[in-house]
Design an enzyme around this catalytic site. Structure first.
Site, PDB file in Angstrom:
ATOM      1  N   LEU A  33       0.809  -1.213   0.000  1.00 49.29           N
ATOM      2  CA  LEU A  33       0.000   0.000   0.000  1.00 49.29           C
ATOM      3  C   LEU A  33       0.849   1.273   0.000  1.00 49.29           C
ATOM      4  O   LEU A  33       1.946   1.312   0.544  1.00 49.29           O
ATOM      5  CB  LEU A  33      -0.929   0.009   1.214  1.00 49.29           C
ATOM      6  CG  LEU A  33      -1.887  -1.179   1.347  1.00 49.29           C
ATOM      7  CD1 LEU A  33      -2.833  -0.954   2.526  1.00 49.29           C
ATOM      8  CD2 LEU A  33      -2.678  -1.405   0.075  1.00 49.29           C
ATOM      9  N   HIS A  37      -3.471   4.346  -2.469  1.00 47.68           N
ATOM     10  CA  HIS A  37      -4.491   3.488  -1.857  1.00 47.68           C
ATOM     11  C   HIS A  37      -5.220   4.232  -0.738  1.00 47.68           C
ATOM     12  O   HIS A  37      -6.449   4.157  -0.619  1.00 47.68           O
ATOM     13  CB  HIS A  37      -3.851   2.226  -1.274  1.00 47.68           C
ATOM     14  CG  HIS A  37      -3.271   1.294  -2.293  1.00 47.68           C
ATOM     15  ND1 HIS A  37      -1.925   1.131  -2.454  1.00 47.68           N
ATOM     16  CD2 HIS A  37      -3.860   0.485  -3.205  1.00 47.68           C
ATOM     17  CE1 HIS A  37      -1.701   0.250  -3.415  1.00 47.68           C
ATOM     18  NE2 HIS A  37      -2.864  -0.155  -3.890  1.00 47.68           N
ATOM     19  N   GLN A  61      -4.918 -12.920 -12.447  1.00 48.23           N
ATOM     20  CA  GLN A  61      -4.823 -11.747 -13.304  1.00 48.23           C
ATOM     21  C   GLN A  61      -3.389 -11.479 -13.756  1.00 48.23           C
ATOM     22  O   GLN A  61      -3.115 -10.476 -14.406  1.00 48.23           O
ATOM     23  CB  GLN A  61      -5.412 -10.509 -12.621  1.00 48.23           C
ATOM     24  CG  GLN A  61      -4.654  -9.975 -11.430  1.00 48.23           C
ATOM     25  CD  GLN A  61      -5.418  -8.866 -10.738  1.00 48.23           C
ATOM     26  OE1 GLN A  61      -6.445  -9.095 -10.091  1.00 48.23           O
ATOM     27  NE2 GLN A  61      -4.941  -7.626 -10.866  1.00 48.23           N
TER      28      GLN A  61
END
Length: 281
Positions: A33, A37, A61
């Site tokens: 993060l 974020h 993904q």
């Protein structure tokens, strides 16, 4: 802030909030993060009773196993950042089996063709992986509102389409790109850049700002030629640059007065793949 590591206890928490008719704001992440974020949770805090984060590095993904292997994992530091922000009520860190109980298979979606443009063309199956994990997280978190950064603008459009296709009663919010002081779009992958590479990468946003100056003044082919020339002399590999219509994400070769356009760029700096975009004003 409460931290949940499995679906059962997290579901109990969510159901308790729903019984009290509390609104839930949600922003899923893959961790590592940064301030970008945190800006999602700042927006979520403004209009929800409960703000939920999730941290899950989604295997389906990634097209490149090496990229998945190298993706930064900093869970303890991430939890500390969320606690320090005082914006988040709960963070969900699911196990793989909580998201993929029947094995890691991607659901195939029809997103109306936008899944085949840009990143979809470069990374086949990527957006099926994104859709699969986000659908499952939406079913578990049951948010009223969900927040996604505009840095991944195509992903934002995909999520908006996902909610439409599945008829989910969730409002999707796009949050402006959060940038470092030199203009580089904040990304978890920036952690892998050296100091010199980080400084060099400022050219990406600088180029997009120049594109915005050229917008409607010179032709699209001439703009593309200028961008390619800029990166031809740098120690960076321009993977692609294009200008697309915002609603369809289809590349354009001329401008029209009634449409909204956005410039998209992907540059490889060393072994790090960086993406950025800018609405052409």
């Amino acid at each position: 802030m409460e931290v949940f590591y499995d679906k059962k206890t997290f579901s109990e928490f969510i159901n308790h909030q729903k019984i009290q008719s509390k609104t839930i704001g949600f922003a899923p992440t893959m961790g590592a993060l940064h301030a970008g974020h945190i800006s999602l949770y700042q927006e979520a805090r403004k209009e929800n009773d409960i703000v939920v984060s999730s941290i899950f590095v989604n295997p389906t993904q990634f097209n490149n196993p090496d990229d998945l292997e190298k993706y930064p994992r900093t869970v303890e530091d991430d939890i500390r950042k969320l606690e320090d922000s005082k914006l988040v009520d709960a963070v969900y860190i699911p196990r793989v089996e909580d998201i993929y109980p029947n094995g890691m298979e991607r659901t195939h979606y029809d997103f109306g063709g936008i899944e085949n443009e840009m990143e979809g063309a470069a990374r086949p199956g990527h957006f099926d992986g994104v859709g699969t994990v986000v659908e499952e997280l939406f079913l578990q978190v049951k948010p009223n509102n969900a927040y996604f950064g505009e840095k991944d603008f195509q992903q934002l459009k995909i999520i908006q389409k996902l909610v439409e296709v599945l008829d989910l009663k969730i409002k999707i919010h796009g949050v402006k790109i959060h940038r470092e002081e030199n203009g580089l779009a904040m990304s978890s992958r920036n952690m892998r850049l050296s100091e010199i590479e980080r400084e060099t990468s400022a050219l990406i946003h600088q180029t997009l700002k120049r594109v915005n100056e050229w917008f409607r003044v010179i032709s699209v082919p001439e703009i593309k030629a200028r961008v390619e020339a800029i990166f031809d002399n740098e120690k960076m590999d321009l993977e692609y640059f294009m200008i697309a219509e915002e609603s369809t994400l289809k590349e354009v070769d001329f401008f029209s007065a009634d449409d909204d356009f956005r410039a998209f760029i992907v540059v490889n700096v060393g072994t790090v793949r960086l993406i950025d975009n800018l609405h052409l004003d």
